[in-house]
Design a protein around this motif. Structure first.
Motif, PDB file in Angstrom:
ATOM      1  N   LEU A  21       0.911  -1.068  -0.074  1.00  0.00           N
ATOM      2  CA  LEU A  21      -0.054   0.118  -0.050  1.00  0.00           C
ATOM      3  C   LEU A  21       1.042   1.311  -0.052  1.00  0.00           C
ATOM      4  O   LEU A  21       1.889   1.392   0.830  1.00  0.00           O
ATOM      5  N   GLU A  23       0.528   5.298   0.137  1.00  0.00           N
ATOM      6  CA  GLU A  23      -0.179   6.574   0.410  1.00  0.00           C
ATOM      7  C   GLU A  23       0.621   7.743  -0.372  1.00  0.00           C
ATOM      8  O   GLU A  23       1.885   7.771  -0.262  1.00  0.00           O
ATOM      9  N   SER A  54      -4.632   9.736  -0.888  1.00  0.00           N
ATOM     10  CA  SER A  54      -4.721   8.601  -1.910  1.00  0.00           C
ATOM     11  C   SER A  54      -3.803   7.373  -1.236  1.00  0.00           C
ATOM     12  O   SER A  54      -2.699   7.551  -1.021  1.00  0.00           O
ATOM     13  N   CYS A  55      -4.536   6.225  -1.579  1.00  0.00           N
ATOM     14  CA  CYS A  55      -3.750   5.089  -1.232  1.00  0.00           C
ATOM     15  C   CYS A  55      -3.932   4.017  -2.269  1.00  0.00           C
ATOM     16  O   CYS A  55      -4.905   3.603  -2.644  1.00  0.00           O
ATOM     17  N   TRP A  78      -8.754   4.370   6.404  1.00  0.00           N
ATOM     18  CA  TRP A  78      -7.754   5.115   6.999  1.00  0.00           C
ATOM     19  C   TRP A  78      -7.910   5.179   8.462  1.00  0.00           C
ATOM     20  O   TRP A  78      -8.907   5.396   9.038  1.00  0.00           O
ATOM     21  N   THR A  83      -7.615   1.512  -5.242  1.00  0.00           N
ATOM     22  CA  THR A  83      -7.290   2.779  -4.572  1.00  0.00           C
ATOM     23  C   THR A  83      -8.505   3.319  -3.870  1.00  0.00           C
ATOM     24  O   THR A  83      -9.461   3.242  -4.153  1.00  0.00           O
ATOM     25  N   TYR A 132      -2.697   6.510   8.126  1.00  0.00           N
ATOM     26  CA  TYR A 132      -2.181   5.160   7.547  1.00  0.00           C
ATOM     27  C   TYR A 132      -3.188   4.415   6.857  1.00  0.00           C
ATOM     28  O   TYR A 132      -4.516   4.491   7.272  1.00  0.00           O
ATOM     29  N   CYS A 133      -2.922   3.839   5.881  1.00  0.00           N
ATOM     30  CA  CYS A 133      -3.976   3.333   4.752  1.00  0.00           C
ATOM     31  C   CYS A 133      -4.005   1.847   5.115  1.00  0.00           C
ATOM     32  O   CYS A 133      -2.913   1.114   5.572  1.00  0.00           O
ATOM     33  N   GLY A 189      -0.252   0.666   4.931  1.00  0.00           N
ATOM     34  CA  GLY A 189       0.816   1.597   4.277  1.00  0.00           C
ATOM     35  C   GLY A 189       1.918   2.061   5.317  1.00  0.00           C
ATOM     36  O   GLY A 189       1.708   1.812   6.444  1.00  0.00           O
ATOM     37  N   THR A 196       1.487   8.773   6.251  1.00  0.00           N
ATOM     38  CA  THR A 196       1.854  10.125   5.592  1.00  0.00           C
ATOM     39  C   THR A 196       1.234  11.130   6.555  1.00  0.00           C
ATOM     40  O   THR A 196       0.300  11.161   7.145  1.00  0.00           O
TER      41      THR A 196
END
Length: 120
Positions: free
Chosen positions: A4, A6, A21-22, A36, A77, A94-95, A111, A114
């Motif tokens: 994943l 991000e 976005s992820c 998320w 996505t 975090y995704c 992920g 971010t």
């Protein structure tokens, strides 16, 4: 394995907007829920929003009416549109994906995170 990635974090003033976005890639057979989460310094990781493959959504009370989660199943996505941002939204986001691989292994994937920083 599933990866994943991000994107979209950054620094924004209170009241502003950001879109995260992820994208999931790898040996993916299917993805059930995507979501998320966020973790602020000194706090536990918490769910922000989640969405199933069918489009059902779930939000934390603190973001209802301000954040919108969506996904593109064809692209694997998930997106998070964040409006009316507040300083308390500052965190690492975090995704997460509940995915089934072609090897018939189902697991939760994360992920790298971010950073979202909202200045007052």
């Amino acid at each position: 394995q599933v990866q994943l990635v991000e994107s979209g974090g950054g620094l924004v003033q209170a009241g502003g907007s950001l879109r995260l976005s992820c994208a999931a890639s790898g040996s993916i057979f299917s993805i059930n829920a995507m979501g998320w989460y966020r973790q602020a310094p000194g706090k536990q990781r918490e769910l922000v929003a989640a969405i199933t493959s069918g489009g059902s959504t779930n939000y934390a009370d603190s973001v209802k009416g301000r954040f919108t989660i969506s996904r593109d199943n064809a692209k694997n996505t998930v997106y998070l549109q964040m409006n009316s941002l507040k300083p308390e939204d500052t965190a690492v986001y975090y995704c997460n994906a509940d995915a089934l691989t072609w090897a018939e292994e189902r697991d939760d994937y994360w992920g790298q995170g971010t950073q979202v920083t909202v200045s007052s």
